[in-house]
Motif scaffolding. Structure first.
Motif, PDB file in Angstrom:
ATOM      1  N   UNK A  43       7.976  58.187  54.940  1.00 24.00           N
ATOM      2  CA  UNK A  43       6.702  58.876  54.728  1.00 24.00           C
ATOM      3  C   UNK A  43       6.485  59.951  55.783  1.00 24.00           C
ATOM      4  N   UNK A  44       6.924  59.704  56.990  1.00 22.90           N
ATOM      5  CA  UNK A  44       6.731  60.669  58.083  1.00 22.90           C
ATOM      6  C   UNK A  44       7.382  62.020  57.781  1.00 22.90           C
ATOM      7  N   UNK A  45       8.365  62.038  56.892  1.00 28.65           N
ATOM      8  CA  UNK A  45       9.020  63.293  56.526  1.00 28.65           C
ATOM      9  C   UNK A  45       8.100  64.203  55.717  1.00 28.65           C
ATOM     10  N   UNK A  46       6.981  63.674  55.245  1.00 25.97           N
ATOM     11  CA  UNK A  46       6.000  64.471  54.495  1.00 25.97           C
ATOM     12  C   UNK A  46       4.894  65.017  55.390  1.00 25.97           C
ATOM     13  N   UNK A  47       4.855  64.573  56.625  1.00 29.36           N
ATOM     14  CA  UNK A  47       3.741  64.893  57.533  1.00 29.36           C
ATOM     15  C   UNK A  47       3.485  66.397  57.669  1.00 29.36           C
ATOM     16  N   UNK A  48       4.539  67.184  57.723  1.00 27.47           N
ATOM     17  CA  UNK A  48       4.386  68.632  57.902  1.00 27.47           C
ATOM     18  C   UNK A  48       4.337  69.404  56.586  1.00 27.47           C
ATOM     19  N   UNK A  49       4.359  68.693  55.469  1.00 30.39           N
ATOM     20  CA  UNK A  49       4.314  69.334  54.155  1.00 30.39           C
ATOM     21  C   UNK A  49       2.861  69.492  53.711  1.00 30.39           C
ATOM     22  N   UNK A  50       2.501  70.668  53.239  1.00 30.98           N
ATOM     23  CA  UNK A  50       1.135  70.904  52.757  1.00 30.98           C
ATOM     24  C   UNK A  50       0.956  70.411  51.327  1.00 30.98           C
ATOM     25  N   UNK A  51       2.056  70.407  50.574  1.00 31.78           N
ATOM     26  CA  UNK A  51       2.041  70.053  49.157  1.00 31.78           C
ATOM     27  C   UNK A  51       3.232  69.151  48.867  1.00 31.78           C
ATOM     28  N   UNK A  52       2.999  68.054  48.142  1.00 33.98           N
ATOM     29  CA  UNK A  52       4.091  67.184  47.722  1.00 33.98           C
ATOM     30  C   UNK A  52       3.612  66.300  46.577  1.00 33.98           C
ATOM     31  N   UNK A  53       4.548  65.593  45.959  1.00 36.69           N
ATOM     32  CA  UNK A  53       4.210  64.697  44.855  1.00 36.69           C
ATOM     33  C   UNK A  53       4.737  63.302  45.157  1.00 36.69           C
ATOM     34  N   UNK A  54       3.998  62.305  44.658  1.00 43.18           N
ATOM     35  CA  UNK A  54       4.379  60.903  44.798  1.00 43.18           C
ATOM     36  C   UNK A  54       4.337  60.250  43.428  1.00 43.18           C
TER      37      UNK A  54
END
Length: 143
Positions: A43-54
């Motif tokens: 999950x920490x790999x998404x920390x710097x992403x402004x937009x993503x999907x789960x």
């Protein structure tokens, strides 16, 4: 932001197929997509992403998968504020309550949520589900 991460967990392959459809929508809108299984992703790999999907299917009594996805989502909640998050998944029973709860959880964490009940389907995704997933990808790419 050129790449949008689409992280999913799938038990039967239905949500995995939906992740690929979201990616097709992202790519149709001119961005690149990176589809990853939550099994092999932090999950920490998404920390710097402004937009993503789960993505996650409904499990048990219309809940997220409890051993892998719940802890992953709990981690995302810590940094979700201000993020634009697309949610999607499949289910085999019920009425989509797991997705309403998940969307509410992310909104309460401060995220702007896309997809939600629009990007869900019963069992294997059909043509309508493919269109909804592609639309989700296009929405995320336009953020």
């Amino acid at each position: 932001m050129g790449e949008i991460i689409i992280a999913y967990w799938s038990g039967s392959g239905n949500t995995e197929a939906m992740a690929s459809m979201v990616a097709k929508g992202v790519e149709a809108a001119g961005k690149s997509a990176k589809v990853v299984s939550i099994d092999d992703f932090q999950a920490s790999e998404l920390k710097d992403e402004a937009v993503f999907a789960l993505g996650c299917p409904a499990m048990g009594d219309e809940v997220l998968e409890e051993t892998i996805v719940e802890p992953f989502v709990a981690e995302v909640e810590k940094f979700a504020s201000g993020k634009k998050i697309g949610l999607f998944g499949s289910y085999g029973w019920g009425d989509g309550e797991w997705m309403r709860n998940w969307a509410e959880q992310m909104k309460n964490a401060g995220a702007e949520v896309f997809g939600g009940e629009d990007a869900i389907c019963v069992e294997a995704p059909d043509g309508e589900a493919e269109e909804k997933c592609m639309q989700l990808g296009k929405q995320l790419a336009s953020c």
